[in-house]
Design an enzyme around this catalytic site. Sequence first.
Site, short mmCIF file in Angstrom:
data_model
loop_
_atom_site.label_atom_id
_atom_site.label_comp_id
_atom_site.label_asym_id
_atom_site.label_seq_id
_atom_site.Cartn_x
_atom_site.Cartn_y
_atom_site.Cartn_z
N HIS A 11 0.87 -1.20 0.00
CA HIS A 11 0.00 0.00 0.00
C HIS A 11 0.90 1.23 0.00
CE1 HIS A 11 -3.82 2.16 1.54
NE2 HIS A 11 -2.91 3.10 1.29
N HIS A 130 -10.43 1.26 1.74
CA HIS A 130 -10.14 2.19 2.84
C HIS A 130 -11.37 2.15 3.75
CE1 HIS A 130 -8.29 6.02 4.52
NE2 HIS A 130 -9.43 5.87 5.18
C1 NCD Z 1 -3.28 9.12 2.12
C2 NCD Z 1 -2.83 10.17 1.10
O1 NCD Z 1 -2.29 11.21 1.50
O2 NCD Z 1 -2.99 9.92 -0.10
N1 NCD Z 1 -3.31 9.74 3.42
C3 NCD Z 1 -3.26 9.13 4.62
O3 NCD Z 1 -3.39 9.80 5.64
N2 NCD Z 1 -3.05 7.83 4.73
C4 NCD Z 1 -4.60 8.55 1.73
C5 NCD Z 1 -5.02 7.36 2.55
O4 NCD Z 1 -4.49 6.26 2.39
O5 NCD Z 1 -5.91 7.52 3.37
ZN ZN Z 2 -3.21 5.06 1.68
#
Ligand code: NCD
Ligand code: ZN
Length: 334
Positions: A11, A130
């Site tokens: 991821h 998500h």
């Molecule tokens: C991620 C992003 O900045 O693209 N941000 C995060 O806080 N993890 C998006 C996500 O995976 O939620």
């Molecule tokens: Zn993410």
Amino acid sequence: MLALHSPLDMHLHLREQDMLQLVAPFTAQAFAGAVVMPNLVQPVDSLDRVAAYRRAIIESCSAHPFTPYMTLFFRAFDREELVAAREKIIGIKLYPAGITTQSEAGVRDFEAIMPTVALLEELDIPLLVHGESNGFVMDREAEFLQVYKELARNFPRLRLVMEHITTAAALDLLDQYPNMAATVTLHHLMLTLDDVAGGGLLQPHLFCKPIAKTPRDRDALCRAVLRGHPQLMFGSDSAPHPRHAKECCGCAAGVFSAPVALPMLTELFEDADCLESLPAFVSSNATRFYGITPLDKTVRLQRKTWRVPENYGSVRPFLAGSQLRWSLVDDAAR
Ligand code: NCD
Ligand code: ZN
């Protein structure tokens, strides 16, 4: 010296243009491949966009052997589109609308998506989710577990991934549904909400979605990961934002962990005397679940202390300023 066979980051956010050029080499050096998230400013929701984004990634990683595993941003795809996509992507990424960075085009009505999910099951295309509701921020993942349960029950052959889990409750679901797996980040193995907002000063660089939870949740995740839970895969969720977007009114969500991910994970596993579980977490659990054969790449780490820089270009990394015990052996220096 420690040698890891084909480590994978399941991821990852790589962004575009200058940010892509800056961040992609860190992952390409340390991993054989990574699952690339599709939440660009214009979501990656067509095969043309997948192809163009894949080309840009490969160009930015040309110094290292590396496979980007592409994802499509979930929408109501028809059968023909999914048949054409099957060989080009590792899965489809579903965001509830507005729940995180660049997710406005996400799902608003979960009933309406069922025909598309049925096609994913039929065509054996993994669904990556998500999983957060729009409830109280600390309860969002727990509230979303209901949706996961329905999906896993109604589509028992669907390969379903709970992305970046942060709660003990999410772990319980894995025992009930063998068709599910989950990714876990490095930062959720280390942080609780206290680290983000409990001190005298707010820590914007630790603010991410899902937000870090309680000590009990973190400890449950650590226990499961360290003992080599077969349904848990490493997914850094490394999500870079320039400092000006983090250190401001309206801080963007995301932790940039790519440069420290593998060295710090090694340290965590070693501290717990569980180094033998590391290959499962960073590689074999993912290859088994996804049925992929990654690049044959050995990544070596050596016991050599280094200090994490305060900045990489415009971005502040996770653990900036800390001393880490393990460092990557540069491929060129071998
Ligand atoms: C991620 C992003 O900045 O693209 N941000 C995060 O806080 N993890 C998006 C996500 O995976 O939620
Ligand atoms: Zn993410």
